[in-house]
Design a protein around this motif. Structure first.
Motif, PDB file in Angstrom:
ATOM      1  N   PRO A 190      -7.703  -5.003  16.760  1.00 46.55           N
ATOM      2  CA  PRO A 190      -8.541  -4.911  15.639  1.00 46.55           C
ATOM      3  C   PRO A 190      -7.778  -4.544  14.405  1.00 46.55           C
ATOM      4  O   PRO A 190      -6.806  -3.988  14.266  1.00 46.55           O
ATOM      5  CB  PRO A 190      -9.769  -3.967  15.706  1.00 46.55           C
ATOM      6  CG  PRO A 190      -9.312  -2.885  16.803  1.00 46.55           C
ATOM      7  CD  PRO A 190      -8.289  -3.660  17.509  1.00 46.55           C
ATOM      8  N   GLY A 246      -4.759  -0.673  19.662  1.00 47.56           N
ATOM      9  CA  GLY A 246      -3.416  -0.607  19.299  1.00 47.56           C
ATOM     10  C   GLY A 246      -2.457   0.217  20.240  1.00 47.56           C
ATOM     11  O   GLY A 246      -1.340   0.137  20.310  1.00 47.56           O
ATOM     12  N   THR A 266       1.305   3.540   2.177  1.00 47.11           N
ATOM     13  CA  THR A 266       1.767   3.576   3.732  1.00 47.11           C
ATOM     14  C   THR A 266       2.948   2.642   4.066  1.00 47.11           C
ATOM     15  O   THR A 266       4.150   2.732   4.290  1.00 47.11           O
ATOM     16  CB  THR A 266       0.811   3.617   4.672  1.00 47.11           C
ATOM     17  OG1 THR A 266       0.042   2.386   4.526  1.00 47.11           O
ATOM     18  CG2 THR A 266      -0.156   4.753   4.439  1.00 47.11           C
ATOM     19  N   TYR A 279       3.192  -2.035   4.015  1.00 48.48           N
ATOM     20  CA  TYR A 279       2.570  -3.447   3.515  1.00 48.48           C
ATOM     21  C   TYR A 279       1.605  -3.653   4.321  1.00 48.48           C
ATOM     22  O   TYR A 279       1.867  -3.718   5.720  1.00 48.48           O
ATOM     23  CB  TYR A 279       3.686  -4.435   3.026  1.00 48.48           C
ATOM     24  CG  TYR A 279       4.508  -4.246   1.745  1.00 48.48           C
ATOM     25  CD1 TYR A 279       5.321  -3.309   1.632  1.00 48.48           C
ATOM     26  CD2 TYR A 279       4.209  -5.067   0.637  1.00 48.48           C
ATOM     27  CE1 TYR A 279       6.131  -3.223   0.314  1.00 48.48           C
ATOM     28  CE2 TYR A 279       4.791  -5.133  -0.457  1.00 48.48           C
ATOM     29  CZ  TYR A 279       5.708  -3.967  -0.573  1.00 48.48           C
ATOM     30  OH  TYR A 279       6.436  -3.893  -1.990  1.00 48.48           O
ATOM     31  N   GLY A 280       0.684  -4.482   3.995  1.00 52.55           N
ATOM     32  CA  GLY A 280      -0.568  -4.890   4.868  1.00 52.55           C
ATOM     33  C   GLY A 280      -0.574  -6.551   4.522  1.00 52.55           C
ATOM     34  O   GLY A 280      -0.421  -6.869   3.400  1.00 52.55           O
ATOM     35  N   SER A 301      -1.179   4.658   8.299  1.00 56.19           N
ATOM     36  CA  SER A 301      -2.269   5.546   7.962  1.00 56.19           C
ATOM     37  C   SER A 301      -2.670   6.400   9.404  1.00 56.19           C
ATOM     38  O   SER A 301      -2.505   5.534  10.524  1.00 56.19           O
ATOM     39  CB  SER A 301      -3.638   5.109   7.444  1.00 56.19           C
ATOM     40  OG  SER A 301      -4.078   3.967   8.303  1.00 56.19           O
ATOM     41  N   THR A 359       0.883  -1.150  -0.089  1.00 62.36           N
ATOM     42  CA  THR A 359       0.059   0.200  -0.053  1.00 62.36           C
ATOM     43  C   THR A 359       0.872   1.103   0.066  1.00 62.36           C
ATOM     44  O   THR A 359       2.300   1.109   0.389  1.00 62.36           O
ATOM     45  CB  THR A 359      -1.005   0.121   1.380  1.00 62.36           C
ATOM     46  OG1 THR A 359      -0.241   0.592   2.081  1.00 62.36           O
ATOM     47  CG2 THR A 359      -1.738  -1.287   1.546  1.00 62.36           C
ATOM     48  N   THR A 362     -17.331  -1.512  16.388  1.00 65.03           N
ATOM     49  CA  THR A 362     -16.957  -0.302  15.253  1.00 65.03           C
ATOM     50  C   THR A 362     -16.023  -1.241  14.458  1.00 65.03           C
ATOM     51  O   THR A 362     -15.436  -2.118  14.549  1.00 65.03           O
ATOM     52  CB  THR A 362     -16.157   0.844  16.154  1.00 65.03           C
ATOM     53  OG1 THR A 362     -15.065   0.081  16.883  1.00 65.03           O
ATOM     54  CG2 THR A 362     -16.952   1.742  17.096  1.00 65.03           C
ATOM     55  N   ALA A 390      -6.414  -5.796   6.695  1.00 63.66           N
ATOM     56  CA  ALA A 390      -5.017  -5.968   6.409  1.00 63.66           C
ATOM     57  C   ALA A 390      -4.330  -5.121   7.713  1.00 63.66           C
ATOM     58  O   ALA A 390      -4.325  -3.910   7.455  1.00 63.66           O
ATOM     59  CB  ALA A 390      -4.760  -5.539   5.091  1.00 63.66           C
TER      60      ALA A 390
HETATM   61  O1  TXA Z   1      -1.408   2.304   6.937  1.00 61.59           O
HETATM   62  C1  TXA Z   1      -1.958   1.287   7.404  1.00 61.59           C
HETATM   63  O2  TXA Z   1      -2.827   1.668   8.364  1.00 61.59           O
HETATM   64  C2  TXA Z   1      -1.556   0.113   7.511  1.00 61.59           C
HETATM   65  C3  TXA Z   1      -1.772  -0.554   5.866  1.00 61.59           C
HETATM   66  C4  TXA Z   1      -1.529  -2.012   5.652  1.00 61.59           C
HETATM   67  O3  TXA Z   1      -3.144  -0.003   5.682  1.00 61.59           O
HETATM   68  N1  TXA Z   1      -2.086  -0.718   8.252  1.00 61.59           N
HETATM   69  C5  TXA Z   1      -1.922  -1.038   9.559  1.00 61.59           C
HETATM   70  O4  TXA Z   1      -2.832  -1.593  10.372  1.00 61.59           O
HETATM   71  O5  TXA Z   1      -1.109  -0.108   9.789  1.00 61.59           O
HETATM   72  P1  TXA Z   1      -2.424  -2.061  11.938  1.00 61.59           P
HETATM   73  O6  TXA Z   1      -3.193  -3.229  12.029  1.00 61.59           O
HETATM   74  O7  TXA Z   1      -1.005  -2.306  11.952  1.00 61.59           O
HETATM   75  O8  TXA Z   1      -2.991  -0.807  12.644  1.00 61.59           O
HETATM   76  C6  TXA Z   1      -4.247  -0.627  12.804  1.00 61.59           C
HETATM   77  C7  TXA Z   1      -4.550   0.387  14.190  1.00 61.59           C
HETATM   78  C8  TXA Z   1      -4.203  -0.398  15.358  1.00 61.59           C
HETATM   79  O9  TXA Z   1      -3.540   0.322  16.112  1.00 61.59           O
HETATM   80  C9  TXA Z   1      -5.692  -0.852  15.838  1.00 61.59           C
HETATM   81  O10 TXA Z   1      -5.556  -0.827  17.072  1.00 61.59           O
HETATM   82  C10 TXA Z   1      -6.587   0.312  15.194  1.00 61.59           C
HETATM   83  O11 TXA Z   1      -5.936   0.684  14.132  1.00 61.59           O
HETATM   84  N2  TXA Z   1      -7.829   0.163  15.126  1.00 61.59           N
HETATM   85  C11 TXA Z   1      -8.314  -0.835  13.981  1.00 61.59           C
HETATM   86  N3  TXA Z   1      -9.634  -0.882  14.325  1.00 61.59           N
HETATM   87  C12 TXA Z   1      -9.989  -0.265  15.339  1.00 61.59           C
HETATM   88  C13 TXA Z   1     -11.403   0.343  15.975  1.00 61.59           C
HETATM   89  N4  TXA Z   1     -12.470  -0.462  15.556  1.00 61.59           N
HETATM   90  N5  TXA Z   1     -11.399   1.379  16.915  1.00 61.59           N
HETATM   91  C14 TXA Z   1     -10.161   1.690  17.307  1.00 61.59           C
HETATM   92  N6  TXA Z   1      -8.909   1.233  16.683  1.00 61.59           N
HETATM   93  C15 TXA Z   1      -8.874   0.550  15.983  1.00 61.59           C
END
Ligand code: TXA
Ligand code: MG
Length: 369
Positions: free
Chosen positions: A89, A256, A61, A63-64, A206, A59, A143, A166
């Motif tokens: 999540p 997170g 930002t 890789y996912g 992101s 992506t 959510t 991802a």
């Molecule tokens: O740039 C990005 O966001 C990358 C690319 C692959 O899209 N993805 C990414 O995903 O960084 P991840 O899983 O490493 O980080 C996602 C963050 C985590 O901190 C997670 O807790 C938060 O987003 N998150 C996801 N769903 C959530 C929700 N329903 N409520 C609050 N925080 C959430």
């Protein structure tokens, strides 16, 4: 024809790092860096995803590690491959606004103006979770996080498969991957395929913004800056835990925020101050402490004397800092470094996202000069 596009595991120079006993899947590398190959690679990646496989995709930002967001078994495989806590999540990635009803229960009023300005791009919006998204994808929350990535390969794979859950394609606790090689280091033998789309242009993840509370709240600074969000929204609240350590047991808005993300084995300290002050501080420390390394800006080099160093960008250039930070952290992880003293970036623009990642890597240990 297709086999010519697949690079065999044995051809890859990181093969020596791959432990045989950890190999449970026969991972394939799909090279999408040549425009002529892209169509066929996208079709193949989408086919693996439609059949319930898990695939690392580029992506803009980072890789996912993607799976069909509605497929419980595939999403469970993503959590397992990363070693990710089940309460953290995943973000659901869409290619078109028309896919929103498959993902969210209702569209918050602020989503459309934000989407108009920032999608496709590095902005993730927290919305009420729709029926099409199982609880496992959302870490059990009601959510869901949604984003429309800008990377053409990611978008084409989503179009040809489904909305994709991802998380970043690293092992939990490692720096996020900004090249296919980083994904190979972490996930070879654990996933079905890795799509090489070259280096990620943004370099940090992101921005995560919640639209389910009273006020839009920043949960993670990232590729869309707080200043840009404020221009569109007016007031944006800063979620607790973004720049400060949460208290033991404190309720978090985003799971997170509880995790350290990048947790190096070595001691990391963040140092805030001018280039001169940073140079003087680190040179003094290096007199008495063994194997100190500087993670610094290019401009700091002249004040570092003999201290070994790695640069992660230019001092006034937040874009270069975001692009370089995860690569630099991975590089330091592979060397035998005693202690890392990082010159902190300015907390403006993309610098806020870089600062947020670094303060967590340092376990909130900051020295102000
Ligand atoms: O740039 C990005 O966001 C990358 C690319 C692959 O899209 N993805 C990414 O995903 O960084 P991840 O899983 O490493 O980080 C996602 C963050 C985590 O901190 C997670 O807790 C938060 O987003 N998150 C996801 N769903 C959530 C929700 N329903 N409520 C609050 N925080 C959430
Ligand atoms: Mg991550």
């Amino acid at each position: 024809m297709l086999c010519l596009l697949l690079i065999k595991r044995s051809d890859y120079r990181h093969r020596e790092e791959i432990k045989l006993d950890r190999m449970t899947k026969d991972t394939i590398l799909l090279d999408a860096t040549y425009p002529n190959n892209q169509k066929v690679i996208i079709t193949q990646a989408a086919e693996i995803l439609r059949q319930g496989g898990i695939v690392a995709i580029p992506t803009e930002t980072v890789y996912g590690l993607a799976a069909d967001a509605s497929d419980i078994a595939a999403v469970a495989a993503v959590f397992a491959a990363k070693g990710r806590p089940p309460d953290n999540p995943l973000i659901v990635h869409i290619a078109q606004l028309e896919q929103l009803p498959q993902v969210v229960a209702s569209i918050p009023a602020l989503l459309l103006p934000l989407a108009k300005r920032f999608w496709p791009g590095p902005l993730t919006l927290i919305c009420p979770r729709g029926e099409g998204i199982p609880a496992i994808t959302a870490g059990g929350l009601d959510t869901v996080a949604v984003r429309m990535p800008a990377h053409p390969v990611a978008r084409a794979i989503i179009e040809a498969s489904a909305p994709l859950a991802a998380p970043s394609a690293n092992l939990s606790g490692h720096p996020s991957p900004t090249t296919a090689q980083h994904c190979i280091q972490d996930l070879w033998g654990k996933v079905d395929a890795i799509v090489d789309g070259g280096s990620c242009v943004v370099g940090v993840e992101s921005t995560v913004l919640s639209l389910v509370g009273e006020v839009p709240t920043l949960l993670r600074p990232g590729g869309v800056t707080l200043e840009d969000l404020e221009q569109t929204l007016g007031r944006v609240a800063l979620g607790r835990g973004v720049l400060e350590q949460l208290a033991e047991g404190e309720k978090v808005l985003s799971p997170g925020l509880k995790y350290r993300h990048y947790a190096p084995q070595v001691d990391v300290e963040l140092v805030e101050g001018s280039s001169q002050a940073y140079g003087a501080y680190i040179c003094k420390r290096a007199l008495t402490e063994h194997n100190i390394w500087a993670l610094c800006f290019e401009e700091d080099q002249k004040v570092l004397g003999e201290v070994p160093r790695l640069c992660y960008g230019k001092m006034e250039d937040d874009v270069s800092q975001a692009e370089g930070i995860f690569r630099a952290l991975r590089q330091l992880d592979q060397m035998s470094v005693g202690k890392i003293l990082i010159h902190a970036p300015c907390r403006k623009g993309l610098g806020l996202a870089v600062y947020n990642r670094l303060i967590r890597a340092a376990g909130f240990q900051v020295t102000y000069l």
